[in-house]
Design a protein around this motif. Structure first.
Motif, PDB file in Angstrom:
ATOM      1  N   LEU A  49       6.229  -3.724   5.307  1.00 29.57           N
ATOM      2  CA  LEU A  49       5.482  -2.550   4.852  1.00 29.57           C
ATOM      3  C   LEU A  49       5.951  -2.101   3.468  1.00 29.57           C
ATOM      4  N   ASP A  50       7.263  -2.197   3.215  1.00 26.85           N
ATOM      5  CA  ASP A  50       7.770  -1.854   1.882  1.00 26.85           C
ATOM      6  C   ASP A  50       7.195  -2.785   0.819  1.00 26.85           C
ATOM      7  N   GLU A  51       7.107  -4.078   1.146  1.00 27.40           N
ATOM      8  CA  GLU A  51       6.501  -5.033   0.216  1.00 27.40           C
ATOM      9  C   GLU A  51       5.024  -4.716  -0.008  1.00 27.40           C
ATOM     10  N   LEU A  52       4.324  -4.380   1.076  1.00 26.25           N
ATOM     11  CA  LEU A  52       2.908  -4.025   0.959  1.00 26.25           C
ATOM     12  C   LEU A  52       2.719  -2.765   0.131  1.00 26.25           C
ATOM     13  N   LYS A  53       3.641  -1.842   0.256  1.00 31.69           N
ATOM     14  CA  LYS A  53       3.567  -0.603  -0.523  1.00 31.69           C
ATOM     15  C   LYS A  53       3.613  -0.925  -2.017  1.00 31.69           C
ATOM     16  N   ASN A  54       4.510  -1.828  -2.393  1.00 31.26           N
ATOM     17  CA  ASN A  54       4.602  -2.234  -3.799  1.00 31.26           C
ATOM     18  C   ASN A  54       3.354  -2.993  -4.238  1.00 31.26           C
ATOM     19  N   LEU A  55       2.846  -3.888  -3.385  1.00 32.74           N
ATOM     20  CA  LEU A  55       1.613  -4.618  -3.709  1.00 32.74           C
ATOM     21  C   LEU A  55       0.431  -3.664  -3.836  1.00 32.74           C
ATOM     22  N   ARG A  56       0.384  -2.672  -2.975  1.00 37.93           N
ATOM     23  CA  ARG A  56      -0.686  -1.678  -3.031  1.00 37.93           C
ATOM     24  C   ARG A  56      -0.662  -0.953  -4.369  1.00 37.93           C
ATOM     25  N   GLN A 101      -6.893  -2.304 -10.324  1.00 35.81           N
ATOM     26  CA  GLN A 101      -8.215  -1.732 -10.059  1.00 35.81           C
ATOM     27  C   GLN A 101      -8.546  -0.634 -11.069  1.00 35.81           C
ATOM     28  N   HIS A 102      -7.597   0.224 -11.349  1.00 36.63           N
ATOM     29  CA  HIS A 102      -7.815   1.315 -12.290  1.00 36.63           C
ATOM     30  C   HIS A 102      -8.110   0.772 -13.691  1.00 36.63           C
ATOM     31  N   ARG A 103      -7.363  -0.244 -14.083  1.00 33.93           N
ATOM     32  CA  ARG A 103      -7.553  -0.860 -15.400  1.00 33.93           C
ATOM     33  C   ARG A 103      -8.952  -1.454 -15.535  1.00 33.93           C
ATOM     34  N   HIS A 104      -9.485  -2.004 -14.457  1.00 32.53           N
ATOM     35  CA  HIS A 104     -10.809  -2.648 -14.475  1.00 32.53           C
ATOM     36  C   HIS A 104     -11.909  -1.753 -13.910  1.00 32.53           C
ATOM     37  N   GLN A 105     -11.585  -0.476 -13.725  1.00 32.92           N
ATOM     38  CA  GLN A 105     -12.532   0.523 -13.241  1.00 32.92           C
ATOM     39  C   GLN A 105     -13.187   0.123 -11.916  1.00 32.92           C
ATOM     40  N   VAL A 106     -12.359  -0.336 -10.999  1.00 31.91           N
ATOM     41  CA  VAL A 106     -12.817  -0.673  -9.649  1.00 31.91           C
ATOM     42  C   VAL A 106     -12.397   0.465  -8.725  1.00 31.91           C
ATOM     43  N   ALA A 107     -13.364   1.051  -8.082  1.00 30.28           N
ATOM     44  CA  ALA A 107     -13.092   2.162  -7.165  1.00 30.28           C
ATOM     45  C   ALA A 107     -13.286   1.672  -5.739  1.00 30.28           C
ATOM     46  N   PHE A 108     -12.250   1.090  -5.179  1.00 23.49           N
ATOM     47  CA  PHE A 108     -12.294   0.590  -3.808  1.00 23.49           C
ATOM     48  C   PHE A 108     -11.013   1.047  -3.122  1.00 23.49           C
ATOM     49  N   PRO A 109     -11.110   1.727  -1.991  1.00 30.91           N
ATOM     50  CA  PRO A 109      -9.904   2.274  -1.355  1.00 30.91           C
ATOM     51  C   PRO A 109      -8.945   1.185  -0.882  1.00 30.91           C
ATOM     52  N   ILE A 110      -7.679   1.507  -0.980  1.00 38.69           N
ATOM     53  CA  ILE A 110      -6.619   0.597  -0.529  1.00 38.69           C
ATOM     54  C   ILE A 110      -5.782   1.375   0.483  1.00 38.69           C
ATOM     55  N   TRP A 111      -6.155   1.262   1.755  1.00 40.87           N
ATOM     56  CA  TRP A 111      -5.448   2.006   2.781  1.00 40.87           C
ATOM     57  C   TRP A 111      -4.235   1.240   3.266  1.00 40.87           C
ATOM     58  N   LEU A 112      -3.187   1.984   3.489  1.00 41.33           N
ATOM     59  CA  LEU A 112      -1.983   1.435   4.089  1.00 41.33           C
ATOM     60  C   LEU A 112      -1.480   2.499   5.059  1.00 41.33           C
ATOM     61  N   TRP A 150       0.336   3.695  13.015  1.00 41.89           N
ATOM     62  CA  TRP A 150       0.084   2.936  14.232  1.00 41.89           C
ATOM     63  C   TRP A 150       0.731   1.554  14.245  1.00 41.89           C
ATOM     64  N   VAL A 151       1.450   1.222  13.202  1.00 40.83           N
ATOM     65  CA  VAL A 151       2.044  -0.109  13.113  1.00 40.83           C
ATOM     66  C   VAL A 151       2.999  -0.373  14.269  1.00 40.83           C
TER      67      VAL A 151
END
Length: 144
Positions: free
Chosen positions: A6-13, A20-31, A35-36
């Protein structure tokens, strides 16, 4: 193991969000961390009463969360350009999670035959057994 993943995923997120911000992509990234532990406990073959006693969630909500997890995992093997290891891990997770009561059938093989027999039981007996193929056939059926 789950906490470090999860810590690795947090960094990847965070990195993905920057791209996404740099390319103006507005798509949610939920983590979602909430419930894990429950999903992992179920995958590690905890019994249902024990799992339910470790949460304040209703049983139906817990089943829904686990089924949504299965739905998500079932999509992973179909993602292009993803490693074979990730695909295999998703398949393994599915096999561990997909058991009663998440999978309503006690035996997954019988669930396939049960679902086809259930479909025939749920069918409307007055409905035509074959699809209507032309407008004239529809008119004949509607006039009867």
């Amino acid at each position: 193991a789950v906490a470090s993943a999860l810590d690795e995923l947090k960094n990847l997120r965070r990195d993905l969000f920057k791209v996404q911000h740099r390319h103006q992509v507005a798509f949610p990234i939920w983590l979602d961390y909430d419930w894990v532990g429950l999903i992992e406990e179920w995958a590690l073959e905890s019994d249902w009463p024990s799992l339910c006693s470790n949460t304040s969630l209703d049983e139906g909500d817990l089943v829904r969360i686990l089924r949504r997890t299965l739905d998500f995992l079932s999509q992973i093997p179909h993602i292009p350009h993803i490693s074979a290891e990730v695909k295999q891990t998703a398949r393994l997770a599915i096999a561990l999670i997909d058991r009663f009561p998440v999978n309503e059938s006690i035996d997954s093989q019988s669930s396939k035959s049960a679902s086809s027999s259930t479909d025939s039981l749920d069918a409307d007996p007055s409905a035509p057994s074959t699809p209507i193929s032309s407008e004239s056939e529809q008119d004949v059926q509607l006039n009867n």
